[in-house]
Structure formats: structure tokens, C-alpha cells
Design a protein around this motif. Structure first.
Motif, PDB file in Angstrom:
ATOM      1  N   VAL A 162       0.896  -1.066  -0.043  1.00 51.89           N
ATOM      2  CA  VAL A 162      -0.017  -0.150  -0.045  1.00 51.89           C
ATOM      3  C   VAL A 162       0.772   1.278  -0.133  1.00 51.89           C
ATOM      4  N   GLN A 163       0.672   1.965  -1.010  1.00 55.02           N
ATOM      5  CA  GLN A 163       1.384   3.402  -0.948  1.00 55.02           C
ATOM      6  C   GLN A 163       0.567   4.629  -0.450  1.00 55.02           C
ATOM      7  N   LEU A 164       1.117   5.089   0.680  1.00 58.64           N
ATOM      8  CA  LEU A 164       0.466   6.204   1.303  1.00 58.64           C
ATOM      9  C   LEU A 164       1.368   7.456   1.085  1.00 58.64           C
ATOM     10  N   ALA A 165       0.620   8.694   1.128  1.00 62.55           N
ATOM     11  CA  ALA A 165       1.071   9.977   0.721  1.00 62.55           C
ATOM     12  C   ALA A 165       0.774  10.966   1.960  1.00 62.55           C
ATOM     13  N   PHE A 166       1.640  11.919   2.331  1.00 61.68           N
ATOM     14  CA  PHE A 166       1.605  12.773   3.429  1.00 61.68           C
ATOM     15  C   PHE A 166       1.949  13.992   3.048  1.00 61.68           C
ATOM     16  N   GLY A 167       1.446  15.094   3.604  1.00 61.45           N
ATOM     17  CA  GLY A 167       2.184  16.411   3.565  1.00 61.45           C
ATOM     18  C   GLY A 167       1.698  17.046   2.462  1.00 61.45           C
ATOM     19  N   GLU A 168       1.479  18.515   2.361  1.00 64.01           N
ATOM     20  CA  GLU A 168       1.025  19.122   1.036  1.00 64.01           C
ATOM     21  C   GLU A 168       2.135  19.502   0.462  1.00 64.01           C
ATOM     22  N   ARG A 169       2.202  19.613  -0.774  1.00 68.61           N
ATOM     23  CA  ARG A 169       3.230  19.968  -1.746  1.00 68.61           C
ATOM     24  C   ARG A 169       2.570  20.812  -2.743  1.00 68.61           C
ATOM     25  N   LYS A 170       3.173  22.274  -3.015  1.00 66.95           N
ATOM     26  CA  LYS A 170       2.733  23.093  -4.020  1.00 66.95           C
ATOM     27  C   LYS A 170       2.686  22.638  -5.319  1.00 66.95           C
ATOM     28  N   GLU A 171       1.545  22.779  -6.032  1.00 68.45           N
ATOM     29  CA  GLU A 171       1.283  22.259  -7.535  1.00 68.45           C
ATOM     30  C   GLU A 171       2.387  22.690  -8.505  1.00 68.45           C
ATOM     31  N   LYS A 172       2.925  23.860  -8.480  1.00 67.47           N
ATOM     32  CA  LYS A 172       4.053  24.404  -9.356  1.00 67.47           C
ATOM     33  C   LYS A 172       5.133  23.633  -9.114  1.00 67.47           C
ATOM     34  N   ASN A 173       5.455  23.169  -7.974  1.00 64.12           N
ATOM     35  CA  ASN A 173       6.487  22.299  -7.864  1.00 64.12           C
ATOM     36  C   ASN A 173       6.483  20.837  -7.842  1.00 64.12           C
ATOM     37  N   THR A 174       5.381  20.429  -8.502  1.00 65.83           N
ATOM     38  CA  THR A 174       4.985  18.913  -8.538  1.00 65.83           C
ATOM     39  C   THR A 174       5.303  18.563 -10.023  1.00 65.83           C
ATOM     40  N   PRO A 175       5.979  17.572 -10.395  1.00 61.70           N
ATOM     41  CA  PRO A 175       6.186  17.113 -11.930  1.00 61.70           C
ATOM     42  C   PRO A 175       4.605  16.668 -12.358  1.00 61.70           C
ATOM     43  N   LYS A 176       4.650  16.488 -13.902  1.00 61.89           N
ATOM     44  CA  LYS A 176       3.415  16.379 -14.214  1.00 61.89           C
ATOM     45  C   LYS A 176       3.053  14.764 -14.148  1.00 61.89           C
ATOM     46  N   ALA A 177       4.018  13.966 -14.010  1.00 63.83           N
ATOM     47  CA  ALA A 177       3.798  12.576 -13.830  1.00 63.83           C
ATOM     48  C   ALA A 177       3.165  12.345 -12.313  1.00 63.83           C
ATOM     49  N   LEU A 178       3.748  13.013 -11.395  1.00 65.74           N
ATOM     50  CA  LEU A 178       3.180  12.923  -9.984  1.00 65.74           C
ATOM     51  C   LEU A 178       2.056  13.580 -10.012  1.00 65.74           C
ATOM     52  N   LYS A 179       1.608  14.559 -10.833  1.00 63.98           N
ATOM     53  CA  LYS A 179       0.257  15.201 -10.696  1.00 63.98           C
ATOM     54  C   LYS A 179      -0.764  14.280 -11.218  1.00 63.98           C
ATOM     55  N   GLY A 180      -0.575  13.490 -12.098  1.00 63.48           N
ATOM     56  CA  GLY A 180      -1.286  12.483 -12.659  1.00 63.48           C
ATOM     57  C   GLY A 180      -1.805  11.468 -11.893  1.00 63.48           C
ATOM     58  N   HIS A 181      -0.506  10.967 -11.032  1.00 61.51           N
ATOM     59  CA  HIS A 181      -0.623   9.840 -10.130  1.00 61.51           C
ATOM     60  C   HIS A 181      -1.555  10.394  -9.016  1.00 61.51           C
ATOM     61  N   PHE A 182      -1.444  11.378  -8.292  1.00 61.09           N
ATOM     62  CA  PHE A 182      -2.354  11.906  -7.284  1.00 61.09           C
ATOM     63  C   PHE A 182      -3.780  12.030  -7.611  1.00 61.09           C
ATOM     64  N   ALA A 183      -3.982  12.586  -8.892  1.00 57.95           N
ATOM     65  CA  ALA A 183      -5.323  12.712  -9.641  1.00 57.95           C
ATOM     66  C   ALA A 183      -5.830  11.582  -9.689  1.00 57.95           C
ATOM     67  N   LYS A 184      -5.255  10.467  -9.862  1.00 61.94           N
ATOM     68  CA  LYS A 184      -5.877   9.086  -9.800  1.00 61.94           C
ATOM     69  C   LYS A 184      -6.633   8.815  -8.416  1.00 61.94           C
ATOM     70  N   ALA A 185      -5.778   9.315  -7.515  1.00 65.94           N
ATOM     71  CA  ALA A 185      -6.328   8.932  -6.211  1.00 65.94           C
ATOM     72  C   ALA A 185      -7.445   9.963  -5.683  1.00 65.94           C
ATOM     73  N   ASN A 186      -7.638  11.273  -6.415  1.00 69.39           N
ATOM     74  CA  ASN A 186      -8.449  12.313  -6.353  1.00 69.39           C
ATOM     75  C   ASN A 186      -8.169  13.024  -5.029  1.00 69.39           C
ATOM     76  N   THR A 187      -6.802  13.171  -4.995  1.00 64.72           N
ATOM     77  CA  THR A 187      -6.103  14.098  -4.027  1.00 64.72           C
ATOM     78  C   THR A 187      -5.322  15.108  -4.484  1.00 64.72           C
ATOM     79  N   THR A 188      -4.913  16.195  -3.474  1.00 60.90           N
ATOM     80  CA  THR A 188      -3.931  17.210  -3.938  1.00 60.90           C
ATOM     81  C   THR A 188      -2.356  16.505  -3.998  1.00 60.90           C
ATOM     82  N   PRO A 189      -1.668  17.250  -4.844  1.00 65.20           N
ATOM     83  CA  PRO A 189      -0.061  16.793  -4.750  1.00 65.20           C
ATOM     84  C   PRO A 189       0.418  16.851  -3.085  1.00 65.20           C
ATOM     85  N   LYS A 190       1.303  15.667  -2.886  1.00 64.32           N
ATOM     86  CA  LYS A 190       1.532  15.355  -1.459  1.00 64.32           C
ATOM     87  C   LYS A 190       3.045  15.474  -1.656  1.00 64.32           C
TER      88      LYS A 190
END
Length: 210
Positions: free
Chosen positions: A48-76
């Protein structure tokens, strides 16, 4: 092994049941979002992959943005994988679900804490390895009090063996402390109080495993 990601708040002391004052570390653990569920069929193992802590969207790579979008959550900020999550979480670890500290730990449990120790820069052998220095402050030993002493042979082996303890960079390493007792859980504030010290500075990321 189940666990949760958290942030080190600081240290305090509380009284145990037998009246002893116990030094403790306070950790803000979770809430964590399930961002991926791995299984034997597609990944070859269960995790199980868990994510914690908020991250600015402008500092998040596009691949990670899509990964978090699948989980319906903001960038971590932190993403950690836990293998063989406990069976009782089978229905709770669906993609996008939240895991809070009260779901994983309770008072009296024993946990392993993983953190990054404080970096101390380039240090000598006395601080880094606990050497006692060379000789005393007499007989002309004016500049050898914290020196390492001889490190190599003469004509044989004519080199310094690998792994010889010398001065160098100290700290900043991944450190695991095992079998720490959970003294208190405050689920409404996502806090967990653990006996003993945990590596890392305040506000540093800590992984708790059970």
C-alpha cells in the motif's frame, strides 16, 4: 507491515502508570491518503502506497500530478510504500481513502521509527567514532589530543585498509529505532506520543511501522 507517515513535532515527558517520568517524542501522524494499492497479479507483491504532507502544485512534476489525480487528492510531499499491510485494513485501503493514526496504532503498541538523523558536517574521529585521541597533553604532544593516530602500515601492506575509521561527513543518514512504546494517541489532533527519542530535527518526516 502496516504503518503511517508523520512529522516530528518535538519532545516532552509524561508519567507512566508506575509514576516514572518518561521522555517522549510527539509526532503528527497522518492523515495519509492511499495513492496506490499493489497486488500479486499486477505487481508481483502486495503493498500500500501512502502519501502525506501538502506540496505546491507548481513544484510537482506532471507525472506525479497525474498519479495523485488518480487517487482524487492534491499533490503530496512524502510518498512511502508499506508492504503487507495488515489484513484488517483490506477494505479500507482502497485508492483515495484516508488512513489516520487511530486506525493503525493504539496505546501500548510497539513501533519502529525511521527518520533522517541531523547532519553534523565534516567531523573528526573523536566526535564521529568516539576516539580518545593520542596520548596525554605531556611529552610534547601539543597537537595530537584529537588526532586519529597512525592508519597505515609500512612496506606491508603499503596501503590503508578499506573501512578504516577516519574523519568524514557525519549524520544525515537514514536511521531506524526499533521497539518504541506508544504512550498516548490523540486521534482528534492526529498526534501520537512515543517513548524515547527519534532521529531527525523538528518538522522532519518520520515513518512509523508496526
Amino acid at each position: 507491515m502496516s504503518g503511517i507517515i508523520g512529522k516530528k513535532i518535538g519532545m516532552t515527558s509524561i508519567y507512566s502508570a508506575d509514576g516514572r517520568s518518561v521522555a517522549c517524542t510527539v509526532i503528527e501522524a497522518g492523515p495519509c491518503v492511499v495513492t496506490q494499492v499493489k497486488n500479486e497479479g499486477t505487481d508481483g507483491y502486495t503493498a500500500v502506497q501512502l502519501a502525506f504532507g501538502e506540496r505546491k502544485e507548481k513544484n510537482t512534476p506532471k507525472a506525479l500530478k497525474g498519479h495523485f489525480a488518480k487517487a482524487n487528492t492534491t499533490p503530496k510531499r512524502d510518498v512511502v510504500e508499506f508492504r503487507n499491510f495488515r489484513e484488517e485494513f483490506e477494505g479500507q485501503v482502497a485508492l483515495g481513502n484516508e488512513i489516520v493514526v487511530g486506525d493503525v496504532f493504539k496505546e501500548g503498541d510497539f513501533v519502529d521509527a525511521v527518520g533522517t538523523s541531523k547532519g553534523k558536517g565534516f567531523q573528526g574521529v573523536v566526535k564521529r567514532h568516539g576516539f580518545g585521541g593520542v596520548g596525554q597533553a605531556t611529552h610534547g604532544q601539543h597537537n595530537r589530543l584529537r588526532a586519529p593516530g597512525s592508519v597505515g602500515g609500512a612496506s606491508y601492506p603499503a596501503r590503508v585498509f578499506k573501512g578504516t575509521r577516519m574523519a568524514g561527513r557525519t549524520g544525515g543518514d537514514r536511521v531506524t529505532v526499533i521497539n518504541l512504546r506508544v504512550m498516548k494517541v490523540v486521534p482528534e489532533k492526529n498526534l501520537i506520543v512515543i517513548s524515547g527519542s527519534i532521529p531527525g530535527a523538528k518538522n522532519s518526516t518520520v515513518i512509523l511501522e508496526k
